[in-house]
Design an enzyme around this catalytic site. Sequence first.
Site: not given
Ligand code: G3P
Ligand code: CA
Length: 245
Positions: A10-11, A37, A39, A52, A111, A113, A232
């Site tokens: 995640h990120r 993943e 953003d 993000h 993702e 944004k 994470d």
């Molecule tokens: O894609 C899952 C998650 O990343 C969504 O929430 O705020 O971390 O971008 P956020």
């Molecule tokens: Ca995200």
Amino acid sequence: MSDSVLVIGHRGAAGLTPENTKLAFLKALDLGADAIEFDVQLTKDNVCIVFHDESLDRTTDGKGFVADTTWEVISRLDAGRWFAESFRGIEVPRLEEILKTLGGRTTLNIEFKPDKGREERLVRHVITAVARFDLWESVLFSSFDMPSIELLRRLVPKARIGVLCVPHKLADALALAEKVGAETIHPHVGMVDSDFVQDAHRRGWKVWAWTANEPGEIELLKALGVDGIFSDYPDRVVNPRKRRS
Ligand code: G3P
Ligand code: CA
């Protein structure tokens, strides 16, 4: 219990390195993540960056909104020191730089944004970049902005799509997933139970849950039969038998 769950950094590996940076992505891969993943959003002058928050304040030494700041300014910011002094000097990456470095090496969940009014511009920009590097097979797109996902589907019938799901918009998310022919559905961890997983599987979607960092939560998600877990700390999700020494 599944021991073949997909591990999604995640990120990158946001718990261990400054999020959404090249270092975080390489760290996640090093820890055994199967996918990354991140953003994306546009700077004031329409450069697509991996970032993000709407604001620069939390994860850089800059101030103000990304959408109000040029790439020339953002490119000089420090995106590592907020996390720890030892990460001083790390830069905010551009999307193209990440696609060039990681494209084809792993699955990338991009993702969108978007800021209000530039949704289409962001989608078109990302499409152009993914096409340039010919990464349609290894990129999966998602967004909380549902119109962006619908636009993506209209523009790119072959794009792989994951639909993000939050409790107060569950019905809308399920309808969107049907409409665009989603490959995966991405619920917040708090929404996942065996009914959710079974229903998603019956409809043909894989379930990727976000974001689980505690070992107990990760084990529960595995026991419920999810197909992917965003974390994470990707090393906490990797099956111990598959861990690199
Ligand atoms: O894609 C899952 C998650 O990343 C969504 O929430 O705020 O971390 O971008 P956020
Ligand atoms: Ca995200």
